[in-house]
Design a protein around this motif. Structure first.
Motif, PDB file in Angstrom:
ATOM      1  N   THR B  50      25.423  10.334   1.261  1.00 35.48           N
ATOM      2  CA  THR B  50      24.868   9.263   1.204  1.00 35.48           C
ATOM      3  C   THR B  50      25.721   8.515  -0.296  1.00 35.48           C
ATOM      4  O   THR B  50      26.607   6.795  -0.305  1.00 35.48           O
ATOM      5  CB  THR B  50      23.950   8.669   0.623  1.00 35.48           C
ATOM      6  OG1 THR B  50      23.040   9.450   2.104  1.00 35.48           O
ATOM      7  CG2 THR B  50      23.625   6.892   0.873  1.00 35.48           C
ATOM      8  N   GLN B  88      21.250   3.256   5.429  1.00 32.94           N
ATOM      9  CA  GLN B  88      20.573   4.461   5.738  1.00 32.94           C
ATOM     10  C   GLN B  88      18.674   4.257   6.234  1.00 32.94           C
ATOM     11  O   GLN B  88      17.848   4.454   7.608  1.00 32.94           O
ATOM     12  CB  GLN B  88      20.104   5.730   4.671  1.00 32.94           C
ATOM     13  CG  GLN B  88      19.589   7.158   5.669  1.00 32.94           C
ATOM     14  CD  GLN B  88      19.656   8.544   4.992  1.00 32.94           C
ATOM     15  OE1 GLN B  88      19.913   7.968   3.902  1.00 32.94           O
ATOM     16  NE2 GLN B  88      19.934   9.507   5.216  1.00 32.94           N
ATOM     17  N   ASP B 164      25.389   4.363   7.481  1.00 31.05           N
ATOM     18  CA  ASP B 164      24.603   5.775   6.806  1.00 31.05           C
ATOM     19  C   ASP B 164      23.187   6.230   8.464  1.00 31.05           C
ATOM     20  O   ASP B 164      22.399   5.406   7.609  1.00 31.05           O
ATOM     21  CB  ASP B 164      23.744   5.622   5.468  1.00 31.05           C
ATOM     22  CG  ASP B 164      23.806   6.544   4.720  1.00 31.05           C
ATOM     23  OD1 ASP B 164      23.985   7.638   5.144  1.00 31.05           O
ATOM     24  OD2 ASP B 164      23.518   6.188   3.674  1.00 31.05           O
ATOM     25  N   GLU B 165      23.547   6.955   8.526  1.00 34.51           N
ATOM     26  CA  GLU B 165      22.777   7.999   9.554  1.00 34.51           C
ATOM     27  C   GLU B 165      22.238   6.359  10.618  1.00 34.51           C
ATOM     28  O   GLU B 165      20.997   6.602  10.395  1.00 34.51           O
ATOM     29  CB  GLU B 165      21.704   8.504   9.128  1.00 34.51           C
ATOM     30  CG  GLU B 165      22.609   9.617   8.145  1.00 34.51           C
ATOM     31  CD  GLU B 165      21.248  10.304   8.067  1.00 34.51           C
ATOM     32  OE1 GLU B 165      19.913  10.827   9.025  1.00 34.51           O
ATOM     33  OE2 GLU B 165      20.824  11.428   6.507  1.00 34.51           O
TER      34      GLU B 165
END
Ligand SMILES: Nc1ncnc2c1ncn2[C@@H]1O[C@H](COP(=O)(O)OP(=O)(O)OP(=O)(O)O)[C@@H](O)[C@H]1O
Ligand SMILES: Nc1ncnc2c1ncn2[C@@H]1O[C@H](COP(=O)(O)OP(=O)(O)OP(=O)(O)O)[C@@H](O)[C@H]1O
Ligand SMILES: Cc1ncc(C[n+]2csc(CCO)c2C)c(N)n1
Ligand SMILES: [Mg+2]
Ligand SMILES: [Mg+2]
Lengths: 307, 260, 279, 291, 260
Positions: B50, B88, B164-165
Motif C-alpha cells: 500500500t 483497499q 489496492d486489493e
C-alpha cells in the motif's frame, strides 16, 4: 434562647445597620433571642421566603408587602423603623431636565421586582404614560447599578439617598451636574423597610412575645447605630461576607440612613400608612392595590415592646 | 516499440516515524513500469504494498530516493490528474448515492452533466451494479461497495490505474468476472495498471509483471515478467506456463515469510 | 388527602400505560404518545400534590392556575416572546452561529490560527456567561441588542469547536481520494469536508438552541426595557405573581423544545446518511 | 510544545485588542468628564485617563491584573489568604459547591442514561423532557429552588449544589446515552453468543466503550456546574463566592472587580476542565484507548 | 457410529422488513449437521450465509420454520454456551489487550484465573501470536487481529464453532497455515464447525460437507458431501478427487449467479 430568622431585603449594608448592631452588641441575646440574619439580593423576594418558611420576620417595602397581601399572602407590619422614604429620581441636567415637567419623551431608569409601585403612582399623578412616546416616558428596567445615567442611556435613574446617589458622585459626576427629585418632596413617598410577619403566626402568643422582644432589641440597635454611625458601619462591614463593601461608602450610608430612621421609635404612624395606601390606590387604570387592605398593620407588638 | 518508463522509482525509501521508533515501510526500492504494463504487487501483510502505491500517487512523500511519473514528479502527475485510485477499503462517501459517488471525480474535473450521466451508466454496467445508482452505500453489501469504488476509479479516463486489493471482498465467480473485465478494459485502453493482491492466481492471471515484496524493511525480492500472452481466457490458469509462474511467485513469497 | 391519593393513582396509571405502550412495536404514534403521557402524568401529579399538601401558590402554583394565567396574559406573553425570542435570541443565534461557522473555516485554513485560537477559545468558553451579561448590557444598551450580544457570546464557542472538529472529521482515505483527483481547496471543502462535518455542525447548532434562549432571558435580568420574558419573570417574582412566572417558563420550555426539535428535524433531513440517523 | 508560539501570538493579539478596546470604550467617559470640567484633553492625556479610571467601561488588563493580585497573591503574602476580601476564599466557596454539584450531576446523569439505555419506557418518555428541562431559564427558578429547599430546612452548600447539578446532569445524560449505545451490533452479538447477562454486558462492554464519551461530557458538565454554582450564589443572598463578587461588583458598578472575578472563574473552570483532561489521558491510556 | 444431528433446520425462512420492502434473506432452508461435521457455506455475496450462521447461533430469529441445536432450541443452546463464534470482522475490544480479549468470554463464563492463563497461552500459540498477549488490537496488523479473534473463539471449549469468513483478510501463506491448524484442532477435539468462505479451494480442503447457496431469496442449491479422507495434507489440493469436488462447487456457484 428562642430562634428568630430575619430576611433582609437587600445585601448586607448599612441600610440594615440596626439589626447587625443588635446582634453584634448582644441586644438580642439580652432578650433571650438567637437571631439569624439572612442577607437578601436582587433575586430574593422576602415575601416568598417567609411564605416558604425560610424566615420568621422579613423586611420589605410597604407597597410590595400590600401587593403580596392582595395576592393572598397575609403579611402584617409589626414595626416601622424607617420613618421617611429615601427614594428619589436622579437626573442629569445636561439631559435637559429641570423639573418633572421635562420628563416627557425621556428615558427613565426604574427598579422593578416590587419596587416599581411608588414610581408608577408618581407618573400616574403627573399624567405621564409609561408606554413611551412623545408625551410619555420610556421606562428602563434598571439593573443593580447606576450605569445608565453614567453612560447616557437614561436621563434619570432611581437612586436611594443613602446609596446609589453616592455611587453617581463617586463615579465622577458632581452634585452640580445633577438634579434630584425626592419622592418625599413630590408627595408620593411610600413607607420603606418595615418588619413584616405572617398574620397566622401572630395568633400564637409565644410568637408574639418573641416578636416583641425582637422589635425591642432591634430598635435599641437602631438607636445605637444612629448615635454611633461610624462604629455601626464597621459592624456592618464585619458582617459582610462578600468583602465587596468599602468602609468609606458604608460610613456615609449610615449617616444618610440615620436621617431616615431618626424620627421613628419603631411604631408605625397610621397617617403614613394611610398616605401610602392612598398613593397606591390612585394608580389610575392599573392601581397596585384595588381594595383598602384590612389588618395590614398592628401596634400590638410595638405597644408592648416600647413600654 | 520502445517503451518509455511511465513510472520509475530509484532507490526509494520511506520511513515512518512512530512513537515506538521508525518503521521502514520501504527501503531502496527500484522499479520501472512501462506504458501499458499491468503490474501486480504481492507480498505478506505489512510489507509495504500500500505504501508503495501511495508513493506513486503522491499520497506519501518518500524519505529518500526519487520517483518520476510520465517523466515528471509524482506531484505534477497528480495535479495533471494522471491517476485513478482504488483504495483497499471501499471508501465511498456515505452522504452520496452510488451514482453520486461515481460522479464525484467527474464533477471535480468539470465534466459536463450529460457526459457524467453517460459515464456513470457505462461503469455501473461494467461492475454489474445497474439499478443501484440511487442507493446509498450502506444499503449495499460489502462486495457491492467494493465494486462501486472500482467503478468510480474507472469513470474518468486516467492513464494510470492504481488498485489496492480491489477484489478482496468478492467471491470467486464475481472476481473471475471482474478479472476478465479488467483485462478487457486494459487491452482496449492501454492503461498502465498497478494492482495489489494477496491472491497468487489472480496476480499471475492479470499481470505482465509481478512484483514480489517482503517486509521489515519493505523491499522488492523478485520481479517476474510474465510470459503469458496478452489474450488470456480463464482456462489459461490450467496451463503449465501459468502453474510455473505461480510456483515462482509462491517460492518468492515463502522466502519473504521465512524472514519473519 | 384525597388529592395526594389521586396523585399516586395517576402516577401508577401513567406509568403502567407507558410501559404497556412502549412494549408495543414502535410507531410514530407511540413515539409521540409515550413522552406526552409521561408529561401529562407529571403535570397531573404536580396539581394533586400542590393541592394535597396545600403548598402556597406564591411558592409553587398548581398547573391549573398557570394555565389560567397563560390564557389571561396571552398578549403579554406574545409581546415578551417577540422581544426575547425573535429579537434577542434568534438574531443572536444567527449572528453567533454564522460568525462561528465562518471563523471555523478561516481557522481551518490556517493551522497556525487553529493551534493558537483553540486553547484560548476553550479558556474563553469557560467564562461563566452570567458574568458577561452585565458587561454586555453596559456596552450594548438595554434593548434587545445587548441580549443578542450575550447570545452571540454564548453560542460562539460551542459552535466553533464543533465546526472545527467536524471539518477534521473526514478520514484520511476520503481526503486522499480528493488528492488523487487534484481537487482544489474549495472543491474539497464543499464536496468532502462540509458534508462530513454536518453531524458535528448540527451538534453545535442543537447545543446553541438551548444556550440562545437561556442567554437572552438571563441577560434581561441585568437591565431591559419593560418587556421580555426575562423581565417579566424577574419582576413578577417580586410581585409574587408566580402564575405568570410559570406561564413564561412554559413559553420558554415550549419554544426551546420546538427550536431544538426543529434543528433536529433539519439534521435528520440533511444527515440521513449518518449511522446515528438510521434507527 | 509546538502550540506555544501560536498561543502566545493569539494571547498577545488579544491583549492588543483589549487595550485598544479599553481606550475606545473608556474615552467617552473621559471626554464627558473633561467637558464638564471645561478642559481639552490631549491624546496622551486621554489615553492615560482611559487606563486609570475607577469604573471603566472596559478595564485594561493591567488594572484587572493588579486587582487580581491584590486579592490573591498579596493576601497570601499578608497571611490573609482566606479572609473575606481574598478571592481565594471566594474561589474556595464556589469550588466546593461546584464539585458537589458536579458529583451529584454526574451521578444523576449516569443513572438516567443507564435507565434510558436499559429501560424501553424510560427511553421513550424521558429524553424530550430532559431537553425541555434545559430550556427553562435556570436563573428564574434558582431562587425558587433555594426557597423551597430552605422551607424544608436545607440550606448552605446543598441548594447551590442542586443548581449546579441541574445544569451539569444534561451533558452527562446526552453523552452517556450515546456512549452506552456506542458498542456496535457485532460486539453486542458477541456478548450474546457467550450468553453474558446484562450486568456483564454493562461492565465489560457498554461502560468501557462509553469512556471517551463520558470524559467529553464530564468536561462540559464541569464548566456547566461552575456556572450553576455561580448562579446559585446570587439568590442565596450573594453572601460569598465568585458569584457574589460578580454581583457585588455589578451592583456597585465596579467593573474591575467584575472582570477579576470573571477571569478567576474562567481560570478555575479551565483548571477543573484541564484536570478532567488529565484524568482522561491517564484512564484512557490505562485502558489502552489512547494511542 | 450413528450420528444424531447436532443442528437441524427445517423449512427455515427469514425475511427482513426494510423500508423498501421485505428482503428474503433465507427461504425454506433445510439442513442437518451431524456431530463432528465440518460444514462450509459458500455462495455469492448477499446470499444469506451470514444470516444462516446467525440464526444457528440465535442471533437472529427465523420468521418461519424451525431450528434445533443439540435437540433443544437455538436459544437454549446459546444459554448453555454451546457456541464459539468468529465474526466476519475481527471485532476485538479496543480497550482490552489481545490477552484480555481472549480472556473475556472466559471471565464471563466464570473460569478460574489460572485456567484462563493456560487457555490464553494455548490459543495464542495456536494462531502464532505468542508474545503479543500484552499488545492492544490497534498495535497489530489486520491479519493479526483476525487471528486474535479466532483465538478468542477457540479459547473456551464450545462444542460448536461458527466462523464467518475468518481468513478473508489473510494472505495465502498464512491462510494455508491456519487451515492446517484448524483441521488439526477439529480432528483432535471432534468439534462441529460451520464455516463461511468465498474461496472454493478452502471450502473443499476443509469440509466434510459443502453447502452451496444462492441469493434472492437465499436458499441452498447444493449440498456436497466430501469424499476426501479426514487426514488432509496440503498436497491433497492437487489430487483429482479434490479438483472434481471443486468443479462441482464451482458449477453450483455459477448456477446461483445465473439467477441474478
Ligand atoms: N501512517 C503510518 N504510520 C506508521 N506506520 C505505517 C503507516 N502506514 C503504514 N505503516 C507501516 O508500514 C508498513 C507497511 O504498511 P503497508 O500498509 O504498506 O502494508 P501492506 O503491504 O499494504 O499490507 P496489507 O497487505 O496488510 O495491506 C507496515 O509495517 C505498517 O505498519
Ligand atoms: N439487518 C438487516 N436488515 C435488512 N436486510 C439485511 C440485514 N442483514 C442482512 N440483510 C440482507 O439479507 C441478505 C443476506 O445477507 P447476509 O449478510 O446473510 O449475506 P452473506 O451471504 O453473508 O453475504 P457476504 O458474503 O457479503 O457476507 C442480503 O441481501 C442483505 O442485504
Ligand atoms: C432587583 C432589584 N433592583 C433594585 C432594587 C432596589 N432596592 C431596594 S432596597 C435597595 C437597597 C438600597 O440601596 C435597592 C437597591 C431591588 N430591591 N431589587
Ligand atoms: Mg495494504
Ligand atoms: Mg456475510
Amino acid at each position: 434562647a428562642d430562634d428568630v430568622t430575619l430576611q433582609l431585603k437587600w445585601v448586607t449594608q448599612a441600610q440594615f445597620a440596626g439589626y447587625y448592631v443588635a446582634a453584634d452588641k448582644g441586644f438580642y441575646e439580652e432578650e433571650g433571642l438567637n437571631v439569624t440574619i439572612k442577607p437578601g439580593g436582587p433575586d430574593i423576594a422576602p415575601a416568598q421566603v417567609i411564605a416558604g418558611g425560610g424566615a420568621d420576620v422579613v423586611l420589605d417595602w410597604m407597597p410590595s408587602a400590600l401587593a403580596s397581601r392582595e395576592k393572598g399572602l397575609a403579611l402584617v407590619n409589626i414595626a416601622q423603623p424607617f420613618k421617611s422614604s429615601g427614594m428619589m429620581l436622579t437626573c442629569r441636567k445636561d439631559a435637559g431636565i429641570a423639573s418633572p415637567a421635562d420628563f416627557a419623551g425621556k428615558t427613565l431608569g426604574v427598579w422593578f421586582f416590587g419596587n416599581e409601585y411608588p414610581f408608577l403612582s408618581w407618573m400616574n399623578k403627573l399624567g405621564l404614560s409609561t408606554e413611551g412616546g412623545a408625551d410619555g416616558v420610556t421606562v428602563l428596567k434598571q439593573g443593580f447599578n447606576v450605569d445608565p445615567i453614567l453612560q447616557g442611556q437614561a436621563a434619570c435613574v432611581s437612586t436611594m439617598t443613602y446609596n446609589e446617589y453616592w455611587q453617581i458622585i463617586d463615579a465622577g459626576l458632581t452634585p452640580d451636574d445633577l438634579v434630584v427629585f425626592k419622592y418625599e418632596d413630590q408627595g408620593v413617598a411610600t413607607l420603606e423597610d418595615g418588619m413584616y410577619v405572617l398574620e397566622d403566626n401572630l395568633k400564637d402568643p409565644a410568637f408574639e412575645d418573641k416578636m416583641v422582644r425582637f422589635v425591642r432589641a432591634s430598635m435599641k440597635g437602631w438607636k445605637w447605630a444612629e448615635a454611633n454611625p461610624t462604629d455601626a458601619a464597621m459592624i456592618v462591614l464585619d458582617n459582610d461576607a462578600s468583602g465587596a463593601q468599602t468602609e468609606e461608602h458604608q460610613i456615609r450610608m449610615m449617616g444618610e440612613i440615620a436621617k431616615l430612621t431618626a424620627a421613628s421609635n419603631g411604631a408605625l404612624d397610621p397617617a403614613d400608612y394611610e398616605r401610602t395606601v392612598a398613593s397606591l390606590m390612585s394608580g389610575g387604570s392599573d392601581p397596585v392595590i384595588t381594595a383598602k387592605p384590612e389588618g395590614a398593620w398592628t401596634h400590638a407588638i410595638t405597644d408592648k415592646a416600647l413600654k | 516499440m520502445t517503451t518509455d518508463p511511465v513510472i520509475s522509482a530509484k532507490n526509494l525509501s520511506l520511513t515512518f516515524q512512530t512513537n515506538d521508533g521508525p518503521v521502514h515501510a520501504l527501503k531502496d526500492v527500484n522499479l520501472e513500469i512501462n506504458k501499458g504494463d499491468f503490474v501486480s504487487f504481492i507480498g505478506p501483510s505489512g510489507c509495504g504494498k500500500t505504501t508503495f502505491l501511495r508513493v506513486m500517487a503522491d499520497l506519501e512523500k518518500p524519505t529518500a530516493g526519487e520517483i518520476t511519473v510520465n517523466g515528471v514528479s509524482a506531484e505534477d502527475a497528480r495535479r495533471a490528474r494522471a491517476y485513478g485510485y482504488v483504495f483497499q477499503h471501499a471508501g465511498l462517501y456515505p452522504w452520496r448515492t452510488i451514482g453520486g459517488n461515481i460522479r464525484l471525480p467527474l464533477e471535480i474535473m468539470g465534466v459536463s452533466k450529460s457526459e457524467q450521466d453517460a459515464a456513470v451508466k457505462e461503469v455501473l454496467e461494467m461492475v454489474h451494479l445497474d439499478g443501484f445508482e440511487k442507493k446509498y452505500p450502506w444499503q449495499l453489501s460489502g462486495g457491492m461497495q467494493q465494486r462501486a469504488s472500482i467503478a468510480r476509479a474507472l469513470a474518468f479516463h486516467a492513464d494510470i490505474l492504481l488498485m489496492d486489493e480491489p477484489f478482496g471482498a468478492l467471491d470467486e465467480i464475481v472476481r473471475d468476472h471482474l478479472n476478465e473485465q479488467l483485462l478487457e478494459l486494459w487491452a482496449r485502453t492501454n492503461k498502465t495498471i498497478g494492482f495489489v493482491t494477496h491472491s497468487i492466481p489472480e496476480a499471475v492471471y492479470l499481470s505482465t509483471k509481478i512484483v514480489v515484496m517482503s517486509p521489515r524493511p519493505g523491499r522488492i525480492t523478485d520481479v517476474i515478467e510474465s510470459t503469458l500472452p496478452k489474450e488470456r481466457p480463464l482456462e489459461i490458469r490450467d496451463s503449465p506456463e501459468f502453474i510455473e509462474i505461480a510456483h515462482r511467485v509462491r517460492d518468492g513469497l515463502r522466502a519473504g515469510h521465512a524472514h519473519d | 388527602m384525597i388529592w395526594i391519593l389521586s396523585g399516586f393513582v395517576i402516577w401508577g396509571v401513567g406509568w403502567r400505560l407507558n410501559i404497556w405502550l412502549s412494549h408495543k412495536p414502535k410507531t410514530s404514534f407511540t413515539r409521540l404518545a409515550v413522552p406526552i403521557i409521561f408529561g401529562i402524568t407529571l403535570i397531573a401529579m404536580w396539581e394533586c400534590f400542590v393541592r394535597g399538601l396545600e403548598i402556597s401558590p406564591v411558592l409553587l402554583p398548581p398547573p391549573s392556575m398557570i394555565a389560567v394565567a397563560f390564557a389571561e396574559s396571552t398578549n403579554i406573553l406574545w409581546e415578551d416572546f417577540v422581544q426575547t425570542v425573535i429579537k434577542g435570541a434568534l438574531s443572536g443565534y444567527i449572528i453567533g452561529c454564522g460568525a462561528a461557522f465562518l471563523t471555523a473555516i478561516a481557522i481551518d485554513r490556517f493551522p497556525f490560527l487553529q493551534r493558537g485560537l483553540l486553547p484560548v477559545g476553550n479558556f474563553v468558553a469557560a467564562l461563566p456567561i452570567i458574568g458577561m451579561a452585565p458587561i454586555l448590557v453596559m456596552w450594548f444598551g438595554f434593548d434587545w441588542q445587548s441580549k443578542a450580544a450575550v447570545v452571540v457570546v454564548m453560542v460562539f464557542f460551542p459552535m466553533l469547536v464543533n465546526t472545527v472538529q467536524g471539518l477534521q472529521a473526514s478520514d484520511h482515505m476520503q481526503r486522499d481520494l480528493m488528492r488523487t483527483y487534484a481537487a482544489s481547496y474549495a472543491q474539497t471543502l464543499i464536496k468532502l469536508r462540509l458534508p462530513a462535518a454536518m453531524p458535528f455542525i448540527f451538534n453545535g447548532l442543537k447545543i446553541a438552541t438551548t444556550l440562545a434562549l437561556i442567554g437572552a432571558i438571563v441577560a434581561e435580568f441585568f437591565g431591559s426595557p419593560i418587556k421580555g420574558m426575562g423581565f417579566r419573570i424577574s419582576t413578577s417574582v417580586g410581585q409574587l405573581a408566580l402564575d405568570l412566572v410559570w406561564a413564561e417558563i412554559v413559553v420558554a420550555a415550549v419554544v426551546g423544545s420546538a427550536f431544538y426539535g426543529g434543528v433536529a428535524l433539519l439534521e435528520k433531513a440533511v444527515t440521513s446518511w449518518h449511522p446515528s440517523q438510521r434507527g | 510544545m509546538r502550540n506555544v508560539l501560536p498561543v502566545l501570538t493569539v494571547v498577545i493579539a488579544i491583549f492588543v485588542l483589549w487595550y485598544a478596546g479599553a481606550v475606545a470604550l473608556n474615552a467617552a467617559w473621559a471626554h464627558d468628564k473633561a467637558k464638564r470640567a471645561g478642559v481639552e484633553l490631549t491624546t496622551s492625556e486621554l489615553i492615560a485617563d482611559t487606563m486609570s479610571q475607577k469604573k471603566p467601561k472596559l478595564p485594561p488588563p493591567h488594572q484587572v491584573g493588579a486587582e487580581i493580585w491584590k486579592t490573591t497573591g498579596a493576601m497570601v503574602i499578608k497571611g490573609k489568604a482566606f479572609s473575606k476580601r481574598s478571592l481565594l476564599y471566594h474561589t474556595g466557596i464556589t469550588l466546593s459547591s461546584t464539585l458537589l454539584g458536579f458529583a451529584m450531576g454526574t451521578a444523576l446523569g449516569i443513572a438516567l442514561a443507564v435507565g434510558i439505555v436499559y429501560n424501553r419506557t424510560m427511553d421513550m418518555s424521558v429524553m424530550p423532557w430532559v431537553i425541555a428541562s434545559q430550556t427553562i431559564p435556570i436563573l428564574a427558578i434558582a431562587p425558587m429552588i433555594i426557597v423551597v429547599l430552605n422551607a424544608v430546612g436545607i440550606s448552605g452548600l446543598l441548594p447551590k449544589a442542586v443548581i449546579s447539578m441541574y445544569l451539569s446532569f444534561f451533558p452527562v445524560v446526552v453523552g452517556m446515552v450515546k456512549g452506552l449505545r456506542s458498542p456496535d451490533h457485532m460486539q453486542l452479538d458477541q456478548m450474546k453468543t457467550w450468553n453474558a447477562n446484562s450486568n456483564q454486558e454493562f461492565w465489560k462492554l457498554r461502560l468501557p466503550s462509553s469512556m471517551p464519551y463520558l470524559f467529553t461530557s464530564l468536561k462540559i458538565a464541569m464548566a456547566a456546574s461552575l456556572v450553576g454554582a455561580i448562579v446559585g450564589e446570587l439568590p442565596t443572598g450573594a453572601v460569598a463566592g465568585l458569584g457574589a463578587r460578580l454581583l457585588g461588583g455589578s451592583y456597585y458598578g465596579q467593573t474591575i472587580q467584575i472582570w477579576s472575578a470573571l477571569l478567576v472563574a474562567a481560570a478555575l473552570a479551565a483548571g477543573l476542565v484541564g484536570l478532567i483532561g488529565l484524568f482522561q489521558k491517564i484512564v484512557l491510556k490505562r485502558m489502552g484507548m489512547a494511542r
